[in-house]
Design a protein around this motif. Structure first.
Motif, PDB file in Angstrom:
ATOM      1  N   GLN A  98      -2.651  -0.471 -14.010  1.00 43.68           N
ATOM      2  CA  GLN A  98      -3.862  -0.735 -13.228  1.00 43.68           C
ATOM      3  C   GLN A  98      -3.636  -1.719 -12.081  1.00 43.68           C
ATOM      4  O   GLN A  98      -4.533  -1.952 -11.281  1.00 43.68           O
ATOM      5  CB  GLN A  98      -4.965  -1.272 -14.141  1.00 43.68           C
ATOM      6  N   SER A 100      -2.638  -3.247  -8.557  1.00 45.28           N
ATOM      7  CA  SER A 100      -2.622  -2.693  -7.201  1.00 45.28           C
ATOM      8  C   SER A 100      -1.183  -2.637  -6.703  1.00 45.28           C
ATOM      9  O   SER A 100      -0.281  -3.274  -7.263  1.00 45.28           O
ATOM     10  CB  SER A 100      -3.456  -3.574  -6.270  1.00 45.28           C
ATOM     11  N   HIS A 101      -0.974  -1.914  -5.618  1.00 46.97           N
ATOM     12  CA  HIS A 101       0.355  -1.829  -5.012  1.00 46.97           C
ATOM     13  C   HIS A 101       0.834  -3.224  -4.631  1.00 46.97           C
ATOM     14  O   HIS A 101       2.005  -3.578  -4.846  1.00 46.97           O
ATOM     15  CB  HIS A 101       0.335  -0.903  -3.794  1.00 46.97           C
ATOM     16  N   GLU A 102      -0.044  -4.019  -4.079  1.00 48.69           N
ATOM     17  CA  GLU A 102       0.305  -5.393  -3.675  1.00 48.69           C
ATOM     18  C   GLU A 102       0.714  -6.226  -4.892  1.00 48.69           C
ATOM     19  O   GLU A 102       1.712  -6.951  -4.847  1.00 48.69           O
ATOM     20  CB  GLU A 102      -0.882  -6.042  -2.961  1.00 48.69           C
ATOM     21  N   GLN A 103      -0.032  -6.110  -5.975  1.00 51.26           N
ATOM     22  CA  GLN A 103       0.305  -6.858  -7.187  1.00 51.26           C
ATOM     23  C   GLN A 103       1.641  -6.379  -7.764  1.00 51.26           C
ATOM     24  O   GLN A 103       2.459  -7.191  -8.186  1.00 51.26           O
ATOM     25  CB  GLN A 103      -0.797  -6.697  -8.232  1.00 51.26           C
ATOM     26  N   ARG A 104       1.856  -5.080  -7.767  1.00 52.22           N
ATOM     27  CA  ARG A 104       3.116  -4.528  -8.284  1.00 52.22           C
ATOM     28  C   ARG A 104       4.310  -5.030  -7.481  1.00 52.22           C
ATOM     29  O   ARG A 104       5.374  -5.289  -8.027  1.00 52.22           O
ATOM     30  CB  ARG A 104       3.099  -3.005  -8.254  1.00 52.22           C
TER      31      ARG A 104
END
Length: 136
Positions: A98, A100-104
């Motif tokens: 779940q 976000s791309h930024e968090q990943r």
């Protein structure tokens, strides 16, 4: 109405700031069900969760000795058949998937000396995310 306060072991008023009904619960089509259970395809949401990209749907296995001893029908959920030999893959993958791309792109860190660490590590590998596992 009241909602279960599992961490407190007591009922919380629905107006409590700790309780936020699901959007589907706000429709009122299903009466006063304040926990989001038993309606709006709850079972479908579970069965279609992204967790099944990593976790297997494991079988129930009858436990004859326990059944005889308890004089009841006892079945064991075989989560030991998961890729990491534990149910912990479900929660770990669900959370990591779940992000976000930024968090990943920042990577993930987990602190665990057991099955949760395995679930997080497996999830990171499967999703191509850098991970650091700290073992206390």
């Amino acid at each position: 109405g009241f909602a279960s306060g599992a961490s407190l072991g007591r009922a919380l008023p629905v107006s409590s700031p700790r309780f936020e009904p699901l959007d589907a619960d706000k429709s009122g089509n299903w009466g006063n069900n304040q926990r989001g259970l038993g309606h709006n395809n709850y079972l479908a949401k579970i069965l279609n969760a992204r967790v099944y990209e990593a976790a297997d749907e494991t079988p129930l296995q009858r436990a004859p000795a326990l059944s005889a001893k308890t004089r009841n029908h006892v079945h064991l959920k075989r989560e030991d058949l998961q890729p990491v030999r534990s149910f912990k893959i479900r929660g770990a993958y669900n959370k990591v998937a779940q992000l976000s791309h930024e968090q990943r792109s920042c990577g993930i860190v987990a602190c665990s000396a057991g099955n949760h660490a395995q679930g997080v590590a497996f999830s990171a590998i499967k999703l191509g995310i850098d991970a650091v596992i700290v073992m206390p």
